[in-house]
Design a protein around this motif. Sequence first.
Motif, PDB file in Angstrom:
ATOM      1  N   ASP A  56       0.794  -1.224   0.000  1.00  0.00           N
ATOM      2  CA  ASP A  56       0.000   0.000   0.000  1.00  0.00           C
ATOM      3  C   ASP A  56       0.830   1.280   0.000  1.00  0.00           C
ATOM      4  O   ASP A  56       0.308   2.369   0.246  1.00  0.00           O
ATOM      5  CB  ASP A  56      -0.965   0.010   1.178  1.00  0.00           C
ATOM      6  N   GLN A 114      -5.571 -13.872   5.705  1.00  0.00           N
ATOM      7  CA  GLN A 114      -5.859 -12.440   5.679  1.00  0.00           C
ATOM      8  C   GLN A 114      -4.560 -11.647   5.625  1.00  0.00           C
ATOM      9  O   GLN A 114      -3.590 -11.956   6.329  1.00  0.00           O
ATOM     10  CB  GLN A 114      -6.687 -12.045   6.898  1.00  0.00           C
ATOM     11  N   LEU A 142      -6.288  -5.662   3.918  1.00  0.00           N
ATOM     12  CA  LEU A 142      -6.084  -5.388   2.500  1.00  0.00           C
ATOM     13  C   LEU A 142      -6.704  -6.455   1.613  1.00  0.00           C
ATOM     14  O   LEU A 142      -7.185  -6.148   0.521  1.00  0.00           O
ATOM     15  CB  LEU A 142      -4.580  -5.295   2.192  1.00  0.00           C
ATOM     16  N   ASN A 143      -6.676  -7.697   2.054  1.00  0.00           N
ATOM     17  CA  ASN A 143      -7.207  -8.765   1.203  1.00  0.00           C
ATOM     18  C   ASN A 143      -7.438 -10.014   2.043  1.00  0.00           C
ATOM     19  O   ASN A 143      -6.781 -10.231   3.064  1.00  0.00           O
ATOM     20  CB  ASN A 143      -6.238  -9.091   0.058  1.00  0.00           C
ATOM     21  N   THR A 144      -8.386 -10.821   1.607  1.00  0.00           N
ATOM     22  CA  THR A 144      -8.643 -12.136   2.207  1.00  0.00           C
ATOM     23  C   THR A 144      -8.640 -13.173   1.107  1.00  0.00           C
ATOM     24  O   THR A 144      -9.358 -13.038   0.109  1.00  0.00           O
ATOM     25  CB  THR A 144      -9.991 -12.166   2.944  1.00  0.00           C
ATOM     26  N   LEU A 145      -7.801 -14.193   1.270  1.00  0.00           N
ATOM     27  CA  LEU A 145      -7.750 -15.310   0.336  1.00  0.00           C
ATOM     28  C   LEU A 145      -8.448 -16.493   0.988  1.00  0.00           C
ATOM     29  O   LEU A 145      -8.229 -16.777   2.179  1.00  0.00           O
ATOM     30  CB  LEU A 145      -6.309 -15.681  -0.006  1.00  0.00           C
ATOM     31  N   LEU A 195      -2.168  -9.125  -3.347  1.00  0.00           N
ATOM     32  CA  LEU A 195      -3.118  -8.017  -3.352  1.00  0.00           C
ATOM     33  C   LEU A 195      -4.426  -8.382  -4.034  1.00  0.00           C
ATOM     34  O   LEU A 195      -5.508  -8.020  -3.565  1.00  0.00           O
ATOM     35  CB  LEU A 195      -2.498  -6.798  -4.029  1.00  0.00           C
ATOM     36  N   THR A 196      -4.358  -9.127  -5.130  1.00  0.00           N
ATOM     37  CA  THR A 196      -5.574  -9.478  -5.858  1.00  0.00           C
ATOM     38  C   THR A 196      -6.105 -10.863  -5.502  1.00  0.00           C
ATOM     39  O   THR A 196      -7.270 -11.165  -5.764  1.00  0.00           O
ATOM     40  CB  THR A 196      -5.320  -9.442  -7.375  1.00  0.00           C
ATOM     41  N   GLY A 197      -5.248 -11.705  -4.945  1.00  0.00           N
ATOM     42  CA  GLY A 197      -5.648 -13.066  -4.637  1.00  0.00           C
ATOM     43  C   GLY A 197      -5.549 -14.023  -5.807  1.00  0.00           C
ATOM     44  O   GLY A 197      -5.870 -15.212  -5.661  1.00  0.00           O
TER      45      GLY A 197
END
Length: 559
Positions: A235, A261, A274-277, A328-330
């Motif tokens: 970020d 996470q 920021l993201n969850t996979l 970031l995008t998974g």
Amino acid sequence: MRIRSAVVASILAFPFASGPFAGRAAAQADLAGVAAYGAGHLDKFGSSVVRVGDLDGDGVPDLVVGAPDADGTAGTECGAVHFRSGADPTVELGVAFGANVGERSGYALARLGDVDGDGLEDVAVGAATYNGAAGNMQGRVLILSGATFAEIVSATSGEAGSEFGRALACAGDRDGDGIDELLVGAPFADALAVDGGAAFLIKVTAAGFTLLARFDGDQAGENAGLALAALGDLDGDALRELVVASPDWDGTPGINSGRVQVYSSDSNSGFPLLNTLLGAGKNEQFGWTVAPIVDPAGAGVTRLLATYIGRTQSGNAFAGGGSIYDALTGAELLAAPGTNRNQFLGTSAATVGDLDRDGFEDFALGTPAFSPGGAFFGGCVDVFSSTTAFGPAATRLFRRQGSTGERLGEALADVGDLDGDGCPDFCAGATGEVDPASGLQTGAVHVVLGQRPLLAPDQSHYVDFAMMTLDGVGYGNLPVFFMFGLALSNQPDFGISFASPWTIIPAAPSGPFGDYTLSGQIPDFMGQPTTIYAQALLPYDGAHSKNLLFSEIATLSIN
């Protein structure tokens, strides 16, 4: 395995004979490196391992190895942390036993930097089953000196049953004081839900621990903090992002599908998510292990390695595996699936440097409960290239298998280039291995030496029409080409001159370590002294010099 190729070729006409498959014990020994053993029976030496700086002044980074079931003066299963020479891991620099009965010190390890200011790197140690004032199994984390091996400072979460210290990860130096902050997992903490788990971001100094942030699991039994990692900056705040895995999280695919996470390290914004996979299937336990993996130059992607030990692959239940994701995008970039039922591939994971010299950091996945080739609980370690040149399936470079009961692959760690040959090395723990000297099941750590292929003729000098045998050792699952010619370029690596006459002999992969033998008859050079060269190549995109992974040159002197 050993293969004899039936090929008719030469510089102009070089005949080769066919032959049977045979064993490859010698080549496996070359790849095995050094085995270092623990001190006591059933210590589980090798449960954790980490590289630290040079503690003994010999110019080589050293190793720290956990033996959490070791008995010491404090009592049974107090645990032990062994400091070993990186130049010779059989040499013990010092040992620190746990201070409390049953605390299992050494279950987890992480390097921190110089906490006490004595110029040597110190190490964080998890003792997850420590029983303290708050209750049983609250756990604690202690910092051990790299100089004296004594405890500098320690702390607990103060929560009974939380197993604080079950997982540890270096979180990077946020404030520039030369000491990395520390991520600590307590997967059975109950703040938001029973056994929801938690991860703690902590600043460590010689004076004590300071809590910077806490990340709690919000679902009962998800066990957040069972695995942890820190990534590159996502970020733009120049700080490493934080990864908290919950492999027992229940999602849409079913129970224990798991989630990972990724949190920002921006404290001013409250460490936002920021993201969850998410895991893809029931009981796959996505996020069992997580690790950062270096972004290749110019790719612009912060990559995360995450494993899923319970995933079914091609009908094989609990085959497991691991994948590389865009953090970031998974997006899944590359997958290394397990291939056998109950393999549990990915029980441990580590990046291992760029073994195949393609610009991508490679990775290893451990399977300590696997029984390869009938070796019950022998375990194994599979090493994969992380290049995406071949598409979404990872290319396995080689496999190292354990013998019955060894549980090879319990822990994995990148240890850099310990032997100075320009190839990265790594460590693999085998907690059930027997020390052949003492006969005790102490556990072991294997330093697996990365190497280029060997290519050795059976004689130093040949005459016309003599029989020649050429042995080569490469890495399995990759095509190998043996090339013979009168000239090479001056470059020792990738040094092939296609302007000169060459014979190219393809050899199929012949086993997990890639062992090859070619036999044939030297052609007639009319008695003239001649030098020819042989080179073993492992190209990943055809026999093009710019894409060679490994090469080794053998000089053949004739007449």
